[in-house]
Design a protein around this motif. Structure first.
Motif, PDB file in Angstrom:
ATOM      1  N   UNK A  94       0.787  -1.230   0.000  1.00 61.08           N
ATOM      2  CA  UNK A  94       0.000   0.000   0.000  1.00 61.08           C
ATOM      3  C   UNK A  94       0.815   1.274   0.000  1.00 61.08           C
ATOM      4  N   UNK A  95       2.148   1.158   0.026  1.00 61.49           N
ATOM      5  CA  UNK A  95       3.007   2.341   0.026  1.00 61.49           C
ATOM      6  C   UNK A  95       2.956   3.026  -1.337  1.00 61.49           C
ATOM      7  N   UNK A  96       2.603   4.317  -1.372  1.00 62.01           N
ATOM      8  CA  UNK A  96       2.616   5.034  -2.651  1.00 62.01           C
ATOM      9  C   UNK A  96       4.044   5.415  -3.032  1.00 62.01           C
ATOM     10  N   UNK A  97       4.320   5.443  -4.333  1.00 61.39           N
ATOM     11  CA  UNK A  97       5.638   5.888  -4.782  1.00 61.39           C
ATOM     12  C   UNK A  97       5.517   6.569  -6.138  1.00 61.39           C
ATOM     13  N   UNK A  98       6.303   7.631  -6.295  1.00 67.95           N
ATOM     14  CA  UNK A  98       6.345   8.350  -7.562  1.00 67.95           C
ATOM     15  C   UNK A  98       7.226   7.556  -8.521  1.00 67.95           C
ATOM     16  N   UNK A  99       6.727   7.374  -9.732  1.00 69.11           N
ATOM     17  CA  UNK A  99       7.273   6.387 -10.639  1.00 69.11           C
ATOM     18  C   UNK A  99       7.421   6.978 -12.041  1.00 69.11           C
ATOM     19  N   UNK A 100       8.617   6.905 -12.619  1.00 64.65           N
ATOM     20  CA  UNK A 100       8.809   7.297 -14.017  1.00 64.65           C
ATOM     21  C   UNK A 100       8.581   6.065 -14.868  1.00 64.65           C
ATOM     22  N   UNK A 101       7.430   6.006 -15.517  1.00 67.95           N
ATOM     23  CA  UNK A 101       7.000   4.817 -16.253  1.00 67.95           C
ATOM     24  C   UNK A 101       7.233   5.001 -17.748  1.00 67.95           C
ATOM     25  N   UNK A 102       7.903   4.037 -18.342  1.00 69.58           N
ATOM     26  CA  UNK A 102       8.071   3.981 -19.791  1.00 69.58           C
ATOM     27  C   UNK A 102       7.246   2.824 -20.329  1.00 69.58           C
ATOM     28  N   UNK A 103       6.492   3.074 -21.387  1.00 74.41           N
ATOM     29  CA  UNK A 103       5.829   2.003 -22.130  1.00 74.41           C
ATOM     30  C   UNK A 103       6.200   2.184 -23.591  1.00 74.41           C
ATOM     31  N   UNK A 104       6.701   1.109 -24.220  1.00 71.06           N
ATOM     32  CA  UNK A 104       7.135   1.193 -25.614  1.00 71.06           C
ATOM     33  C   UNK A 104       6.724  -0.067 -26.361  1.00 71.06           C
ATOM     34  N   UNK A 105       6.309   0.075 -27.624  1.00 68.88           N
ATOM     35  CA  UNK A 105       5.907  -1.092 -28.406  1.00 68.88           C
ATOM     36  C   UNK A 105       7.116  -1.856 -28.935  1.00 68.88           C
ATOM     37  N   UNK A 106       6.941  -3.165 -29.108  1.00 70.82           N
ATOM     38  CA  UNK A 106       7.942  -4.006 -29.753  1.00 70.82           C
ATOM     39  C   UNK A 106       7.224  -4.750 -30.883  1.00 70.82           C
ATOM     40  N   UNK A 135      17.048  12.706 -17.396  1.00 69.34           N
ATOM     41  CA  UNK A 135      16.872  13.178 -18.769  1.00 69.34           C
ATOM     42  C   UNK A 135      18.159  13.827 -19.278  1.00 69.34           C
ATOM     43  N   UNK A 136      18.766  14.656 -18.443  1.00 70.27           N
ATOM     44  CA  UNK A 136      20.011  15.324 -18.833  1.00 70.27           C
ATOM     45  C   UNK A 136      21.108  14.296 -19.100  1.00 70.27           C
ATOM     46  N   UNK A 137      21.195  13.297 -18.223  1.00 66.50           N
ATOM     47  CA  UNK A 137      22.204  12.249 -18.397  1.00 66.50           C
ATOM     48  C   UNK A 137      21.951  11.457 -19.675  1.00 66.50           C
ATOM     49  N   UNK A 138      20.676  11.193 -19.971  1.00 65.31           N
ATOM     50  CA  UNK A 138      20.326  10.447 -21.179  1.00 65.31           C
ATOM     51  C   UNK A 138      20.678  11.245 -22.429  1.00 65.31           C
ATOM     52  N   UNK A 139      20.355  12.531 -22.419  1.00 63.54           N
ATOM     53  CA  UNK A 139      20.686  13.392 -23.567  1.00 63.54           C
ATOM     54  C   UNK A 139      22.188  13.415 -23.797  1.00 63.54           C
ATOM     55  N   UNK A 140      22.945  13.563 -22.725  1.00 62.94           N
ATOM     56  CA  UNK A 140      24.405  13.594 -22.820  1.00 62.94           C
ATOM     57  C   UNK A 140      24.949  12.283 -23.388  1.00 62.94           C
ATOM     58  N   UNK A 141      24.403  11.160 -22.907  1.00 64.34           N
ATOM     59  CA  UNK A 141      24.862   9.850 -23.375  1.00 64.34           C
ATOM     60  C   UNK A 141      24.542   9.645 -24.848  1.00 64.34           C
ATOM     61  N   UNK A 142      23.352  10.051 -25.260  1.00 60.86           N
ATOM     62  CA  UNK A 142      22.949   9.872 -26.655  1.00 60.86           C
ATOM     63  C   UNK A 142      23.764  10.773 -27.578  1.00 60.86           C
ATOM     64  N   UNK A 197      14.876   2.726 -23.025  1.00 59.31           N
ATOM     65  CA  UNK A 197      14.494   3.705 -21.993  1.00 59.31           C
ATOM     66  C   UNK A 197      15.347   4.957 -22.094  1.00 59.31           C
ATOM     67  N   UNK A 198      16.648   4.787 -22.277  1.00 55.69           N
ATOM     68  CA  UNK A 198      17.551   5.946 -22.404  1.00 55.69           C
ATOM     69  C   UNK A 198      17.150   6.783 -23.617  1.00 55.69           C
ATOM     70  N   UNK A 199      16.807   6.114 -24.719  1.00 49.65           N
ATOM     71  CA  UNK A 199      16.392   6.834 -25.924  1.00 49.65           C
ATOM     72  C   UNK A 199      15.161   7.688 -25.678  1.00 49.65           C
ATOM     73  N   UNK A 200      14.172   7.112 -24.996  1.00 47.25           N
ATOM     74  CA  UNK A 200      12.927   7.848 -24.732  1.00 47.25           C
ATOM     75  C   UNK A 200      13.171   8.960 -23.716  1.00 47.25           C
ATOM     76  N   UNK A 201      13.981   8.694 -22.709  1.00 47.98           N
ATOM     77  CA  UNK A 201      14.320   9.734 -21.728  1.00 47.98           C
ATOM     78  C   UNK A 201      15.024  10.900 -22.402  1.00 47.98           C
ATOM     79  N   UNK A 202      15.824  10.601 -23.431  1.00 47.37           N
ATOM     80  CA  UNK A 202      16.557  11.649 -24.144  1.00 47.37           C
ATOM     81  C   UNK A 202      15.692  12.375 -25.155  1.00 47.37           C
TER      82      UNK A 202
END
Length: 204
Positions: A94-106, A135-142, A197-202
């Protein structure tokens, strides 16, 4: 190897070794149920594997889950496009948590929708910049990737397989495999799911 064994092998390769909480769902079944999850997802949510498999990802929603964000995810699923949102979910206790959710098709080799990849990163309470930092880290990596590697990564994020990527970019499948291996190494991505995930974050 049977079709069932082949699919299990593919799913294991996609998410099993990922340190990011991940699931795969099957849109060809009623209500798009989860058909695979990794150890990180079990650890994050507190649910056992048998409590996860066969359920729609919405089971993590609760009283304060934002309905407009749930609708954003549902809309992207219907359009077969990747989406990344920050949403409030609930763990098994029952613990709530803030979540960065990615959904992507394959997609499969015929170009038909085969699976949805879902991955989740818990955002630290009181650290509103944690998602922005990712997001910043993902952009830098990409940005550190070569142009061709970025093109291959962008196609991966759209759910395309090597053969489809090769056709769309006008290169050989072997060339795609080479760039795919290099970009995953440079991104420090253990699995294709992590790279997506890194691609979408970027913002690719």
């Amino acid at each position: 190897m049977s079709v069932l064994e082949h699919n299990k092998s593919r799913l294991d390769a996609l998410i099993s070794s990922s340190p990011i909480a991940s699931v795969v769902s099957d849109p060809r079944q009623r209500d798009n149920p989860i058909i695979a999850c990794n150890a990180a997802f079990i650890a994050l949510t507190g649910y056992a594997e048998h409590e996860i498999i066969g359920r729609n990802c919405k089971f993590l929603a609760g009283p304060a889950t934002e309905p407009w964000l749930s609708e954003t995810i549902s809309s992207a699923v219907q359009r077969h496009t990747p989406v990344l949102v920050e949403i409030l979910n609930y763990k098994r206790d029952g613990t709530p948590f803030r979540n960065a959710v990615l959904v992507a098709p394959i997609f499969d080799e015929a170009g038909d929708l085969e699976f949805f990849l879902g991955s989740q990163v818990e955002l630290e309470a009181g650290a509103p910049m944690s998602h922005e930092n990712r997001r910043i880290a993902a952009v830098s990596a990409v940005k550190a990737l070569s142009r061709r590697q970025r093109e291959v990564l962008a196609e991966m994020a759209l759910g395309h397989l090597n053969r489809q990527i090769a056709f769309r970019l006008g290169v050989s499948e072997q060339t795609v495999k080479m760039h795919r291996a290099l970009l995953m190494e440079r991104l420090g991505a253990a699995t294709s799911a992590d790279a997506i995930r890194i691609a979408v974050e970027a913002g690719l």
